[in-house]
Design an enzyme around this catalytic site. Structure first.
Site: not given
Ligand code: ARG
Length: 455
Positions: A104, A150, A277, A279, A311
């Protein structure tokens, strides 16, 4: 009904992101090396393990760059692909790399690093386009054209003034990208999965190693936040909107109806059935691609809406739209920088369009105001004068002084001298189109570009 085997294939493909997040390999590896060095410095892993990890990761980077890396979709993402390969190369020490880290905070780090690099590229391309705009303004310094409201011819302006209007828009775009850079420039590693980590880590060290100016202050925010991507997408959407307006004008102006300019051959294509033409496909495609860039912004805003902290796997969906936006914007800017530099202006046609119209009506009204008539009244006089000329199919300059004076006796000989040039020259206020103002504006623009090139 799908067969069971067919469904299996669909479900296993559903979670995979390696086909696009592999673009983050350089950031992922740099982040891991900085993390491993920090772990060793803090005595959390041995320096032998850190050295083996660093060495292994460098080799993996080379394998990827040489196209020798075997990507494995069953390992889902960039993090697992790299870590797995590291294990193949150095064995158990690889298992220590993920100490005091979660995917994360790892993915948050990777994207932030990628976005910072991407913004650097985008800013350079914006600078190139702005340089081309100033170049056209400077080399066509006395080209007069009708300015429009316009899509009706309104008042004479300098073509250079029109080009510098885009210089301003793109300057604001650059400022927005610099702000987006500043918000991406926050190092999230050390947040762990969401709560922080029970190890004596040195987050500032990692930030310095990776060129971040500061670290995140809240671990939950750090893993849940994608504002910095929304900032990028939104700056990109506005920038594409600006480019789409320029694109539209290039399409119009290169048509036979306007014939104000010619787009260089390499940015036009022939029609398959009409041989005469050429384009303006690149301008049209840029106008069209603005749609997918807006789409990327909308998709990301919608993706993030209502997500509970912290997350959620939904957030994996943040990347494809972002990559597409970056690729689209960057290519469009590069193409426009070159296309604008190479277009050839036809000042004669522009001037004819300004002359063959009633764009001097306001100037005649202003003349009367200078002689003491209230503006509203002058407006009425010139409206009647214009109708008289239009009915006879003639221009103002083809009318005699006697005809002029039927509408107001304040009109004297010098009223016949009002011309597109005198009209432009008269607009001598800050921000106005007068020749002297535009010469100064071009000089200021060049100084600004120079400062940015140095900075
Ligand atoms: N591939 C995941 C993403 O892009 C990475 C993070 C994944 N984390 C998890 N707890 N599954 O978000």
């Amino acid at each position: 009904m799908t067969s069971l085997g067919g469904l299996r294939a669909v479900t296993s493909a559903y979670t995979v992101s390696i086909h696009y997040d592999r673009r983050l390999y350089r950031q992922d590896i740099a982040g891991s090396i900085a993390h491993a060095r920090m772990l060793a410095k803090q005595g959390i892993i041995t320096s032998e393990d850190a050295a083996a990890i660093t060495q292994g990761l460098r080799e993996i980077e080379r394998e990827i760059e040489d196209g020798k890396f075997a990507w494995r979709p069953e390992l889902e993402d960039i993090h697992m692909n790299v870590e797995n390969r590291l294990h193949e190369k150095i064995g158990d020490a690889a298992g220590r790399l993920h100490t005091a880290r979660s995917r994360n905070d790892q993915i948050a780090l990777d994207i932030r690093m990628f976005v910072k690099d991407a913004i650097g590229e985008v800013l350079a391309a914006i600078l190139d386009l702005r340089t081309s705009l100033v170049g056209q303004a400077e080399s066509n310094a006395d080209a007069v054209m009708p300015g429009y409201t316009h899509v009706q011819r309104a008042q004479p302006v300098l073509f250079a003034h029109h080009m510098l209007a885009y210089f301003e828009m793109l300057g604001r775009d650059a400022a927005r990208f610099r702000q987006a850079f500043d918000r991406a420039d926050v190092m999230p590693l050390g947040s762990g999965a969401l709560a922080g980590l029970p190890y004596p880590i040195d987050r500032e060290f990692v930030a310095r190693e990776l060129g971040f100016s500061r670290i995140s202050r809240n671990s939950m925010d750090a893993v849940a936040d994608r504002d910095f991507l929304i900032d990028f997408q939104s700056a990109a959407a506005i920038c594409m909107m600006h480019i789409s307006r320029l694109a539209e004008e290039l399409v119009l102006w290169s048509s036979d109806e306007f014939a104000f300019l010619r787009i260089s051959e390499e940015y036009t294509t022939g029609s398959s059935i009409m041989p005469q033409k050429r384009n303006p496909d690149f301008a049209e495609l840029a106008r069209g691609k603005t749609g997918r860039v807006y789409g990327g912004l909308t998709a990301l805003l919608t993706l993030m809406k209502g997500l509970p902290l912290t997350y959620n796997r939904d957030m994996q969906e943040d990347k494809e739209g972002f990559f597409d936006t970056y690729d689209t914007l960057f290519a469009t800017l590069q193409i426009f920088a070159d296309m604008v530099a190479k277009m050839s202006i036809m000042p004669y046609r522009m001037r004819e369009a300004a002359r063959g119209s009633y764009v001097l009506a306001t100037d005649i009204a202003d003349y009367l105001v200078n002689k003491g008539m209230p503006f509203r009244e002058a407006h009425g006089v010139v409206a009647r004068l214009s109708r008289y000329a239009v009915d006879r199919g003639v221009q103002f300059e083809q009318l005699s002084l006697d005809e002029y004076r039927q509408f107001s006796t304040l009109l004297d000989e010098d009223a016949l001298e009002i011309s597109v040039d005198s009209s432009v020259a008269a607009r001598d206020v800050p921000g106005g189109t007068a020749f002297t103002r535009i010469n100064q504006a071009v000089a200021d623009a060049k100084a600004e570009l120079e400062a940015e090139n140095d900075g």
